[in-house]
Design an enzyme around this catalytic site. Sequence first.
Site, PDB file in Angstrom:
ATOM      1  CE  LYS A 185     -49.865 -16.562   2.913  1.00 24.03           C
ATOM      2  NZ  LYS A 185     -51.229 -17.032   2.537  1.00 24.03           N
ATOM      3  CD  GLU A 260     -41.539 -27.976  -3.750  1.00 23.58           C
ATOM      4  OE1 GLU A 260     -42.090 -28.455  -3.013  1.00 23.58           O
ATOM      5  OE2 GLU A 260     -41.430 -27.911  -5.092  1.00 23.58           O
ATOM      6  CB  CYS A 294     -44.532 -29.289  -7.024  1.00 23.91           C
ATOM      7  SG  CYS A 294     -43.969 -30.207  -5.569  1.00 23.91           S
ATOM      8  CD  GLU A 396     -46.404 -25.730 -11.685  1.00 26.05           C
ATOM      9  OE1 GLU A 396     -46.405 -24.508 -11.457  1.00 26.05           O
ATOM     10  OE2 GLU A 396     -45.869 -26.525 -11.035  1.00 26.05           O
TER      11      GLU A 396
HETATM   12  O1  TXE Z   1     -49.276 -20.573  -5.452  1.00 24.18           O
HETATM   13  P1  TXE Z   1     -48.957 -19.066  -5.008  1.00 24.18           P
HETATM   14  P2  TXE Z   1     -50.666 -20.828  -5.782  1.00 24.18           P
HETATM   15  C1  TXE Z   1     -47.801 -23.506  -8.698  1.00 24.18           C
HETATM   16  C2  TXE Z   1     -49.042 -23.875  -9.699  1.00 24.18           C
HETATM   17  C3  TXE Z   1     -50.108 -23.162  -9.255  1.00 24.18           C
HETATM   18  C4  TXE Z   1     -49.255 -21.886  -8.982  1.00 24.18           C
HETATM   19  C5  TXE Z   1     -50.117 -20.752  -8.341  1.00 24.18           C
HETATM   20  O2  TXE Z   1     -48.650 -23.512 -10.952  1.00 24.18           O
HETATM   21  O3  TXE Z   1     -50.936 -22.814 -10.182  1.00 24.18           O
HETATM   22  O4  TXE Z   1     -48.090 -22.194  -8.235  1.00 24.18           O
HETATM   23  O5  TXE Z   1     -50.601 -21.278  -6.963  1.00 24.18           O
HETATM   24  C6  TXE Z   1     -48.406 -17.187  -0.816  1.00 24.18           C
HETATM   25  N1  TXE Z   1     -45.220 -13.031  -0.920  1.00 24.18           N
HETATM   26  N2  TXE Z   1     -47.699 -24.182  -7.647  1.00 24.18           N
HETATM   27  O6  TXE Z   1     -51.716 -19.519  -6.074  1.00 24.18           O
HETATM   28  O7  TXE Z   1     -49.441 -18.063  -5.482  1.00 24.18           O
HETATM   29  C7  TXE Z   1     -49.980 -17.737  -1.020  1.00 24.18           C
HETATM   30  O8  TXE Z   1     -50.882 -16.788  -0.136  1.00 24.18           O
HETATM   31  C8  TXE Z   1     -45.132 -14.276  -0.209  1.00 24.18           C
HETATM   32  C9  TXE Z   1     -46.809 -25.180  -7.288  1.00 24.18           C
HETATM   33  O9  TXE Z   1     -51.447 -21.557  -4.610  1.00 24.18           O
HETATM   34  O10 TXE Z   1     -47.621 -19.408  -5.004  1.00 24.18           O
HETATM   35  C10 TXE Z   1     -49.680 -19.154  -0.638  1.00 24.18           C
HETATM   36  O11 TXE Z   1     -49.742 -19.191   0.730  1.00 24.18           O
HETATM   37  N3  TXE Z   1     -46.228 -15.109  -0.133  1.00 24.18           N
HETATM   38  C11 TXE Z   1     -46.504 -25.507  -5.736  1.00 24.18           C
HETATM   39  C12 TXE Z   1     -48.302 -19.213  -1.146  1.00 24.18           C
HETATM   40  O12 TXE Z   1     -47.715 -18.078  -1.373  1.00 24.18           O
HETATM   41  C13 TXE Z   1     -47.053 -14.980  -1.079  1.00 24.18           C
HETATM   42  C14 TXE Z   1     -47.792 -25.833  -5.079  1.00 24.18           C
HETATM   43  C15 TXE Z   1     -48.323 -20.129  -2.369  1.00 24.18           C
HETATM   44  O13 TXE Z   1     -49.175 -19.350  -3.304  1.00 24.18           O
HETATM   45  C16 TXE Z   1     -47.001 -14.079  -2.177  1.00 24.18           C
HETATM   46  C17 TXE Z   1     -49.020 -24.768  -5.299  1.00 24.18           C
HETATM   47  C18 TXE Z   1     -46.163 -13.016  -1.878  1.00 24.18           C
HETATM   48  N4  TXE Z   1     -45.862 -12.033  -2.841  1.00 24.18           N
HETATM   49  C19 TXE Z   1     -48.796 -23.960  -6.448  1.00 24.18           C
HETATM   50  N5  TXE Z   1     -47.986 -14.289  -2.975  1.00 24.18           N
HETATM   51  C20 TXE Z   1     -45.658 -26.411  -5.363  1.00 24.18           C
HETATM   52  N6  TXE Z   1     -44.407 -26.489  -5.812  1.00 24.18           N
HETATM   53  O14 TXE Z   1     -46.053 -27.414  -4.775  1.00 24.18           O
HETATM   54  C21 TXE Z   1     -48.668 -15.531  -2.714  1.00 24.18           C
HETATM   55  N7  TXE Z   1     -48.084 -15.942  -1.541  1.00 24.18           N
END
Ligand code: TXE
Length: 492
Positions: A185, A260, A294, A396
């Site tokens: 996904k 991660e 990240c 962050e």
């Molecule tokens: O990440 P999310 P987002 C950090 C960064 C960013 C924050 C949110 O601070 O602002 O995370 O970003 C799926 N159960 N990073 O919104 O929400 C979601 O659909 C299972 C750091 O992109 O964590 C997406 O596919 N899955 C990071 C994935 O999780 C769920 C890079 C990431 O979404 C879910 C990006 C749930 N309950 C953001 N809720 C890095 N470490 O590189 C959401 N998702």
Amino acid sequence: MNDVMNLDRDVVPEGRNYIGGVFQQAGDGEVIGVYDPARDAELTTIPRSKAADVDQAAAAAKAAFEGPWGRTTVAERADLLDAIADEIEREIDDFALLESLDNGKPFSLARSVDIPRVISNFRFFAGAVRHQETGAHPMDGDAINYTLRRPVGVFGLITPWNLPLYLLSWKVAPALAMGNTLVAKPSEVTPLTAMKLAEVMHKVGVPAGVFNLVHGYGHEVGQAMVAHPDIKGISFTGGTATGHRVAATAAPMFKKLSLELGGKNPTIVFEDCDFDETVKGVARAAFANQGQICLCGSRIFVQREIYERFKTALVEEVNKRVPGNPQDPATNFGALVSQAHLAKVESYIDLAKKEGGVILCGGERPEMHGEFAKGAFLKPTLIDGLAYDSRTATEEIFGPVATIHPFDTPEDAVEMANAVRYGLAGSVWTQDIKTGHRVAAALESGMVWVNTWLLRDLRVPFGGMKDSGVGREGGRFSLEFYSESRNVCVKL
Ligand code: TXE
């Protein structure tokens, strides 16, 4: 004006799920809009899948695992990974253009970093699985032990929007190499290159059900994947808050889990650094991919002796990053991933001002014209004058915003660098090799670079500590994660 790339809009694939080898809409037909953040324009739609679609995908993956795929040889799987890499390479410009349109990053970055790394990921793990070794442990002539690696079964892969295909391929390649089947996904914010990957899988003949793609919101599709009893392992990259929710569901089910998560990484600059190279390296570490990696170094600690001179030089270097049309090959700084994320990042600039920060450059939106007038653009921003433990300097932000702070001794720098909940990455810039080794060893991070940043060897352990995650992937660490090791002891 450079030749702006002719936007060949039919590079945008139709947004569909890929389940059991069939491209299809969600069971209830609902869709989500997918936007080009630079133009704030809808590119296409993807299915707003629900638990029923996840059930269908998990069943297809399970059937494929229990079918011929579960009996494929390492050589057959490695050859398939190479075929995927070859097809992506044939379509590299379309993949890069699509990534740029979907994420807002410059085409030049997607073409030089993201998609070449996707190709490397598939080729690297084709080689890693061909040459994998496991151990044997003789027991003084009485017995001999040997270790077998077996596939786990169906894996769930959940990925974020910042490096969409780069991070998805980092999971897909080793998971397939080790003989598992997948339900993937991508982020609903940037689903399109994952869509195109499914088309490549179909084209090169990955058997039906081996790779399944289910689009949708995290709380609907991601959650259903994590909770699904037939999905035996989860590899997740995303925010720390979401990582908590994923772990809370997966842990009691004893699933294999790799997280991660977020980071707030320190960059430590000593007065004896190679000044000009360090200025360039520190700016790149802070603002690559519009600061949406990240691993970005968003807290810059500079030894007091060179603080003023370094600050001036860094501002000049940062200002070379000019927000522009991401598909113009000359553009070196694109749009942020969405209007919502732009608002989040801007809220931290407001917070910084409240906490006493001084904006050295950026801190505002650029003036954009024509089709880009409503784009999610923000000038790269450097902020001085904040306490190292202020909210702006410890939370962050995940955008083009970095803070800069002076320090006196290496011990001061390490103490400030470690004073956050995260522990993902860091970089140290010094020409005293002893300082480099000592400070690297003292940082609470999963990865530290010395006199460089984001120089990646795919064999090394990749991952964070503290609130930056659990587990390591990369090289043999991925082969271990995406398999079950079994020890056999034979009496002689
Ligand atoms: O990440 P999310 P987002 C950090 C960064 C960013 C924050 C949110 O601070 O602002 O995370 O970003 C799926 N159960 N990073 O919104 O929400 C979601 O659909 C299972 C750091 O992109 O964590 C997406 O596919 N899955 C990071 C994935 O999780 C769920 C890079 C990431 O979404 C879910 C990006 C749930 N309950 C953001 N809720 C890095 N470490 O590189 C959401 N998702």
